[in-house]
Scaffold this motif. Structure first.
Motif, mmCIF file in Angstrom:
data_model
loop_
_atom_site.group_PDB
_atom_site.id
_atom_site.type_symbol
_atom_site.label_atom_id
_atom_site.label_comp_id
_atom_site.label_asym_id
_atom_site.label_seq_id
_atom_site.Cartn_x
_atom_site.Cartn_y
_atom_site.Cartn_z
ATOM 1 N N THR A 268 24.810 73.266 -16.376
ATOM 2 C CA THR A 268 24.234 74.430 -16.559
ATOM 3 C C THR A 268 22.717 74.724 -16.722
ATOM 4 O O THR A 268 21.507 73.757 -15.979
ATOM 5 N N THR A 269 22.423 75.951 -15.919
ATOM 6 C CA THR A 269 21.025 76.071 -16.215
ATOM 7 C C THR A 269 19.866 76.418 -17.142
ATOM 8 O O THR A 269 20.751 77.221 -18.026
ATOM 9 N N VAL A 270 19.196 76.476 -17.403
ATOM 10 C CA VAL A 270 18.324 75.980 -18.821
ATOM 11 C C VAL A 270 17.456 77.415 -18.720
ATOM 12 O O VAL A 270 16.038 77.473 -17.270
ATOM 13 N N SER A 271 17.341 78.454 -19.750
ATOM 14 C CA SER A 271 15.568 79.286 -19.292
ATOM 15 C C SER A 271 15.772 80.083 -20.411
ATOM 16 O O SER A 271 16.618 79.457 -21.837
ATOM 17 N N GLY A 272 15.077 80.457 -21.292
ATOM 18 C CA GLY A 272 14.708 81.261 -22.743
ATOM 19 C C GLY A 272 13.031 81.156 -22.315
ATOM 20 O O GLY A 272 12.220 81.348 -21.320
ATOM 21 N N SER A 273 11.962 81.513 -23.983
ATOM 22 C CA SER A 273 11.196 81.473 -23.832
ATOM 23 C C SER A 273 10.654 80.994 -25.852
ATOM 24 O O SER A 273 11.431 80.294 -26.400
ATOM 25 N N CYS A 274 8.980 81.079 -25.108
ATOM 26 C CA CYS A 274 8.408 79.778 -26.670
ATOM 27 C C CYS A 274 7.728 80.904 -27.602
ATOM 28 O O CYS A 274 7.054 81.608 -26.432
ATOM 29 N N GLY A 275 7.677 81.689 -28.068
ATOM 30 C CA GLY A 275 6.897 82.359 -29.510
ATOM 31 C C GLY A 275 6.248 81.925 -30.740
ATOM 32 O O GLY A 275 6.830 80.634 -30.834
ATOM 33 N N VAL A 276 5.744 82.605 -30.846
ATOM 34 C CA VAL A 276 5.503 82.434 -32.422
ATOM 35 C C VAL A 276 6.506 82.937 -33.315
ATOM 36 O O VAL A 276 6.215 82.295 -34.408
ATOM 37 N N ASN A 277 7.154 84.080 -33.178
ATOM 38 C CA ASN A 277 7.047 83.978 -34.188
ATOM 39 C C ASN A 277 9.655 83.968 -34.275
ATOM 40 O O ASN A 277 10.040 83.362 -35.440
ATOM 41 N N SER A 278 9.227 83.899 -32.573
ATOM 42 C CA SER A 278 10.582 83.873 -32.211
ATOM 43 C C SER A 278 10.169 83.093 -30.994
ATOM 44 O O SER A 278 10.105 83.362 -29.744
ATOM 45 N N SER A 279 12.093 82.213 -30.817
ATOM 46 C CA SER A 279 12.299 81.586 -29.416
ATOM 47 C C SER A 279 13.612 81.669 -29.192
ATOM 48 O O SER A 279 14.312 82.400 -29.941
ATOM 49 N N GLU A 280 13.771 81.493 -27.687
ATOM 50 C CA GLU A 280 14.980 82.138 -26.830
ATOM 51 C C GLU A 280 15.263 80.664 -25.995
ATOM 52 O O GLU A 280 14.276 80.471 -25.269
ATOM 53 N N LEU A 281 17.024 79.917 -26.139
ATOM 54 C CA LEU A 281 17.495 79.360 -25.391
ATOM 55 C C LEU A 281 18.360 80.136 -24.908
ATOM 56 O O LEU A 281 19.315 80.023 -25.730
ATOM 57 N N VAL A 282 18.411 79.874 -23.843
ATOM 58 C CA VAL A 282 19.233 80.809 -22.205
ATOM 59 C C VAL A 282 20.560 79.556 -22.088
ATOM 60 O O VAL A 282 20.135 78.732 -20.772
ATOM 61 N N LEU A 283 21.632 79.231 -21.924
ATOM 62 C CA LEU A 283 22.595 78.340 -21.303
ATOM 63 C C LEU A 283 23.015 78.601 -20.748
ATOM 64 O O LEU A 283 24.361 79.969 -21.128
ATOM 65 N N VAL A 284 23.126 78.613 -19.381
ATOM 66 C CA VAL A 284 23.876 79.368 -18.341
ATOM 67 C C VAL A 284 25.067 78.728 -17.271
ATOM 68 O O VAL A 284 24.978 77.596 -17.186
ATOM 69 N N SER A 285 26.492 78.463 -17.582
ATOM 70 C CA SER A 285 26.984 76.945 -16.180
ATOM 71 C C SER A 285 28.360 77.811 -16.301
ATOM 72 O O SER A 285 28.807 79.433 -16.472
ATOM 73 N N ASN A 286 29.277 77.246 -15.877
ATOM 74 C CA ASN A 286 30.464 78.252 -14.572
ATOM 75 C C ASN A 286 31.225 79.016 -15.501
ATOM 76 O O ASN A 286 31.676 80.115 -15.593
ATOM 77 N N ALA A 287 31.155 78.528 -16.685
ATOM 78 C CA ALA A 287 32.413 79.066 -18.018
ATOM 79 C C ALA A 287 32.137 80.018 -18.938
ATOM 80 O O ALA A 287 32.496 80.889 -19.496
ATOM 81 N N MET A 288 30.086 79.332 -18.985
ATOM 82 C CA MET A 288 30.091 80.321 -19.834
ATOM 83 C C MET A 288 28.054 80.479 -20.318
ATOM 84 O O MET A 288 27.474 79.887 -19.672
ATOM 85 N N THR A 289 27.618 81.561 -20.889
ATOM 86 C CA THR A 289 26.885 81.744 -21.334
ATOM 87 C C THR A 289 26.627 81.819 -22.652
ATOM 88 O O THR A 289 27.218 82.838 -23.317
ATOM 89 N N VAL A 290 25.083 80.946 -22.937
ATOM 90 C CA VAL A 290 25.248 80.680 -24.951
ATOM 91 C C VAL A 290 24.003 81.355 -24.948
ATOM 92 O O VAL A 290 23.084 80.785 -24.347
ATOM 93 N N ALA A 291 23.140 82.119 -25.178
ATOM 94 C CA ALA A 291 21.669 82.312 -25.730
ATOM 95 C C ALA A 291 21.458 81.975 -27.283
ATOM 96 O O ALA A 291 22.558 82.496 -28.352
ATOM 97 N N LEU A 292 20.517 81.959 -27.608
ATOM 98 C CA LEU A 292 20.277 81.113 -29.496
ATOM 99 C C LEU A 292 18.658 82.034 -29.140
ATOM 100 O O LEU A 292 18.002 81.163 -28.817
#
Length: 418
Positions: A268-292
């Motif tokens: 799984t590769t990990v990407s995302g961003s950190c903000g003051v009011n909103s943060s995001e975590l994106v997980l991408v594997s061979n089988a699925m992509t999950v964005a939180l």
């Protein structure tokens, strides 16, 4: 039932006519390649909400939309990467980069640049700089030679800027200069299939039977997924600003079929961003992509949105999203933790299962989790003190009962002595 049939008919009619006849009243742009053939088409609406500081050191909010008249200079088409760049106003631009991923393509990132010296949009701004923000939209798994269509709103949040997209119709990597008549529709626009209420089955017991019929063995379950340790850093030289440790399984229902899949953190590769009011975590594997997507509500944070795309064993690409969640809530400056298995229904077609979960999307110090708030429910929290209270009450009653019985016997023996 008639209403449901009408919606399905309308949806089927939309798919039949496809991209060519599906026009909105937004910003429409065409990009041509070096052979003067159409290679990229877009018709969409974008609203911008930008927070900026005035010369009086006050915070103001500028709200404006992508105009119908834009310049597409700087847009380009290549075999595996294409860029749509829209310039407008006094030094503002909005661009999206598309990349090919096997038999599909996706929007890899969006860049919005805004010029604070534009007094018509940012009156009395303290700065005259041109600032830029980068984000990743949830525009993924678009089948090649199809248009991506999404009428529903998607808000891309960052530190100082919110971008809201809707009525989106885009096709990149157009073949032979001809727009496709086929659509890849976003999950938010897909009609929801109503789940019929199952008829309860009353068990029948045969007390005269001497033998029992063999039962069907249960379907084997997946092994417990592996725990992944995920983190986001603002840059390579900084400590983590978002921490998440958990094991994840998703359950997908399509018609009568149900499939579960584990997220493998090792691929799984990990990407995302950190903000003051909103943060995001994106997980991408061979089988699925999950964005939180996590939201900070001044004194508490919670998981607000989840977008899942998965490649099922049948070859079908499944996608589902929910942007109105209130999960994993904890006080700002702490982390949320739940070691037991949790099961959530994200949509009518998507369930998630988490194991050994601990997340902290805001206020991370020195790259370490802060004190955790546990996931115990109120009933579980009061179970121990209630049990102790009941035990003490029973003990008091036993002591009082023994006292009165003993006293009664002493009085009776006193009377007999007389």
């Amino acid at each position: 039932m008639q209403d449901i049939m009408f919606r399905y008919f309308a949806f089927a009619l939309l798919l039949a006519f496809g991209c060519v006849l599906h026009h909105s009243h937004g910003t429409e742009v065409t990009v041509k390649d070096k052979d003067d053939k159409l290679c990229l088409y877009a018709n969409l609406m974008v609203n911008f909400s930008v927070s900026y500081t005035t010369s009086e050191n006050k915070s103001e909010l500028a709200e404006f939309e992508l105009p119908a008249e834009v310049s597409s200079n700087g847009s380009k088409c290549d075999a595996t990467s294409s860029t749509l760049k829209l310039s407008f106003g006094a030094g503002h631009s909005w661009s999206v980069n598309f990349i090919v991923n096997g038999t599909t393509y996706q929007a890899d990132d969006v860049t919005f640049s805004y010029n604070l010296s534009d007094s018509t949009v940012f009156p009395n701004s303290a700065l005259n700089d041109t600032l830029s923000v980068n984000a990743r939209p949830h525009i993924t798994d678009i089948s090649m030679d199809t248009c991506y269509s999404c009428k529903s709103k998607e808000t891309i949040q960052s530190d100082m800027v919110n971008q809201t997209l809707w009525n989106v119709l885009i096709q990149a990597f157009i073949k032979n200069g001809t727009q496709s008549e086929n659509l890849t529709t976003c999950a938010a626009d897909l009609p929801v299939i109503p789940t019929p209420t199952p008829t309860p089955v009353v068990p029948v017991t045969n007390t005269t039977a001497s033998t029992l019929a063999p039962t069907t063995p249960p379907t084997p379950t997946l092994p417990t997924p592996t725990i992944g340790n995920f983190s986001i850093k603002p840059d390579e030289n900084s400590t983590a600003c978002l921490l998440a440790n958990f094991a994840l399984r998703i359950g997908v229902k399509q018609g009568e079929k149900y499939q579960e899949m584990n997220l493998d953190p090792n691929v799984t590769t990990v990407s995302g961003s950190c903000g003051v009011n909103s943060s995001e975590l994106v997980l991408v594997s061979n089988a699925m992509t999950v964005a939180l997507t996590f939201t900070n509500n001044t004194n508490k944070f919670h998981l607000q949105a989840m977008n899942v795309t998965a490649k099922l064993s049948s070859g079908v690409v499944f996608s589902a999203a929910n942007s109105s969640l209130i999960l994993w809530e904890a006080a700002l400056g702490s982390s949320y933790m739940c070691n037991k298995e949790q099961n959530y229904s994200i949509t009518s077609q998507l369930n998630i299962f988490t194991f050994n979960l601990q997340v902290q999307p805001f206020a991370v110090k020195k790259g370490l989790f802060s004190t955790a708030e546990d996931c115990q429910t109120d009933s579980e929290s009061f179970l121990v003190p209630v049990a102790v209270g009941v035990a003490l009450l029973v003990l008091v009653l036993i002591v009082l009962l023994a006292y009165f019985i003993g006293r009664k016997r002493n009085l009776a023996s006193g009377y007999e002595s007389f």
